[in-house]
Design a protein around this motif. Sequence first.
Motif, PDB file in Angstrom:
ATOM      1  N   UNK A 158     108.145  61.268 116.086  1.00 36.64           N
ATOM      2  CA  UNK A 158     107.821  62.679 115.925  1.00 36.64           C
ATOM      3  C   UNK A 158     108.749  63.281 114.900  1.00 36.64           C
ATOM      4  N   UNK A 159     108.286  64.336 114.265  1.00 35.56           N
ATOM      5  CA  UNK A 159     109.070  64.989 113.228  1.00 35.56           C
ATOM      6  C   UNK A 159     109.966  66.054 113.829  1.00 35.56           C
ATOM      7  N   UNK A 160     111.002  66.411 113.070  1.00 36.99           N
ATOM      8  CA  UNK A 160     111.920  67.479 113.460  1.00 36.99           C
ATOM      9  C   UNK A 160     111.407  68.780 112.868  1.00 36.99           C
ATOM     10  N   UNK A 161     111.450  69.839 113.656  1.00 32.37           N
ATOM     11  CA  UNK A 161     111.004  71.143 113.178  1.00 32.37           C
ATOM     12  C   UNK A 161     111.911  71.628 112.054  1.00 32.37           C
TER      13      UNK A 161
ATOM     14  N   UNK B 274     112.753  62.246 111.329  1.00 28.13           N
ATOM     15  CA  UNK B 274     111.947  61.711 112.420  1.00 28.13           C
ATOM     16  C   UNK B 274     112.847  61.358 113.586  1.00 28.13           C
ATOM     17  N   UNK B 275     112.300  61.459 114.774  1.00 23.36           N
ATOM     18  CA  UNK B 275     112.993  61.126 116.009  1.00 23.36           C
ATOM     19  C   UNK B 275     112.166  60.137 116.806  1.00 23.36           C
ATOM     20  N   UNK B 276     112.822  59.436 117.717  1.00 27.06           N
ATOM     21  CA  UNK B 276     112.157  58.521 118.643  1.00 27.06           C
ATOM     22  C   UNK B 276     112.139  59.182 120.014  1.00 27.06           C
ATOM     23  N   UNK B 277     110.977  59.359 120.567  1.00 25.61           N
ATOM     24  CA  UNK B 277     110.841  60.010 121.862  1.00 25.61           C
ATOM     25  C   UNK B 277     111.057  58.983 122.970  1.00 25.61           C
ATOM     26  N   UNK B 278     112.286  58.866 123.432  1.00 24.16           N
ATOM     27  CA  UNK B 278     112.638  57.892 124.460  1.00 24.16           C
ATOM     28  C   UNK B 278     112.009  58.253 125.807  1.00 24.16           C
ATOM     29  N   UNK B 279     111.934  59.533 126.116  1.00 22.08           N
ATOM     30  CA  UNK B 279     111.383  59.956 127.410  1.00 22.08           C
ATOM     31  C   UNK B 279     109.905  59.623 127.515  1.00 22.08           C
TER      32      UNK B 279
END
Length: 511
Positions: free
Chosen positions: A50-53, A325-330
Motif C-alpha cells: 500500500x502507498x503512503x498518504x 510503499x508499506x507492507x501491511x503485516x496485519x
Amino acid sequence: MAISTKLEMRQSQSLVMTPQLMQAIKLLQLSNLDLLAYVDAELERNPLLETVEPDGGGDAAGEKSDDFDPQAERDGADQPDAGDWMQSQLETGSEAIASRMDTDLGNVFPDEPGVPASPDPALLKAGDSYKNTGSSAAGEDYNLEAFVSEEETLFHSLEDQMNLAFAEPADKLIAGHLINSLDENGYLYSGLEEAADQLGVTRDRVEEVLMVLQTFEPAGVFARSLQECLKLQLVDKNRFDPAMEALVENIELLAKRDLSTLRRLCGVDDEDLADMIDEIKALDPKPGSVFGGTLVQPLVADVFVRKANDGTWSVELNSDTLPKVLVNQTYFATITKNAKNESEKEYLIDCMQTANWLVKSLDQRARTILKVSTEIVRQQDGFLTYGIEHLRPMNLKTIAEAVEMHESTISRVTSNKYMATPRGIYELKYFFSSAISATEGADAHSAESVRYRIKQMIDAEDPSAILSDDTIVKVLKDDGIDIARRTVAKYRESMKIGSSVQRRREKKALR
C-alpha cells in the motif's frame, strides 16, 4: 599414471543471480518516472502493498519494513551498505524464495485496460442519462471523462482537406495514396512513376493531384526535397521572387556561409540578402512535425545540492520522486489464518516476500544514489564553487573505488538520474569526462572544461582577427593545456561551430 574414477570435494565461489538481485539491478537504473510506473504495477499485483498518504501517514494496520531516512544517512546512522546488502543477497538467496519468484522479468508492466466503448444511441431513451453498458447492472453513471478528444494528426488533417478539394473518386484514390506515402515530417519520398504504376494511371494525372495537394495546410507538405519545401512556403507567403528562387536553389551555399557568392547569384546587396536569410530562417523545414508531437516531460531532479551554512555542500534526495510503499503485516496475518489450503498460503507467503523485497530494494536504491551523488559532489567541488572551467576529469572507476562498488553499479546509478545544483540541473553522467593532459606536469584538465574554454574564445574573437584552430591550440598550450589541433577541431564541430573560414565570411557579412 593409471586412469581411474574417484570422488573429490572442492570449495569455490560463484555468482548466483537470483530473481531478487536481477530486479534490484533493474530498479537501480530506472528513471524516476519508470520507477513510479513499476511500483504502481506492483501495487496492483500485490495485495499486501500500500502507498503512503501525502501527509506521510499510511494505514494504521500497516507496518513499515524498511523505510528510508535521508537525515539518518547524513547523521552517519548504522545502516547496511548497498554493496554489502547485494553481496548478502548473493550469498543467502534461498531456493524456496527463488522457486516462488517469477523469473520472467520481461512483462513488468501489464497492459492497461482499454477505454469502454460508447453506448449505442439506439439503446438510449429520451431523457435517460448516459449509462455505461458494461456496468449497467451495477447502476453506475456513464463516465464522460473516460472519453478524451482525439489528437489531430497530419494524415487526418490532410484527409479532411482532400475530401473538400477533390470530387472525382479516382482523384481521391490518388490523393489518399500520396497522403499515406508521406513521412512524419510531411515529405513525399516515393516516386511518382511508382505511384502511377501501382494505381494504373498516368504520371501526368498523379502530378496534377500532387500540385493540388501541395497547396494544403500546413504549407510545405508533399515536398520532395528541402528546396521544394522552402519554395512551397515562400509561394504561400507570396515571397517567391527571382532573387529568393536563386537563394533557395543554392541553399547549400548558405550552409557554407558563402555569402559573397550568394549575393552575386541573387543580384542583391548586403542588406537585402540579410533580410532574405531571415525569411528563410523563419520557415519550417519539417512542416509535418507540428502534428502529433509527443509531450516533452520536464526534468525532475533526483538529488538536490545546496550550500550549507558552514560552506560545505548539502546533498539530499528528492523525496517527491521516491515511491513510498508499506507492507501491511496485519492484513497478512488476518488473511493467512483464513487460508483454505496450502496453495493459498503459498501465494500469500510469496506476496509477503515480494513486498518485503520491494521495500528493501527501494531503500537500498535510494541509499546508493545518495552515496554516489555525495561522492560526485565531493570530487566536483570546484565546479560547483567556481564554474565549468574547474570541472575535474573523472571516470566511473574513480567513483567506484571511492564508494567501494563495481563500475557497472556506478554506471547504472548515474543513468537517467539528474542533480539540481546552484548552477543548473545536470545528468549525473555529465560530471564524467575524459582528461586532457597538462603541460609541465600540472593537473589534468576536464574535456568538458576545455570545450567550454574553446567556445568562450571563439565567442569573444575579433571579427577582424578570426582564431584558427592552430591559434587556439597555441593559446591553450600557453595556459597549460596540452591539446592537439585535431582535438580542437573535433570539439569545435561537436558544438556546431564553423571553421575559421566560415566564421570570417559570416561575421564579415554581418558587419
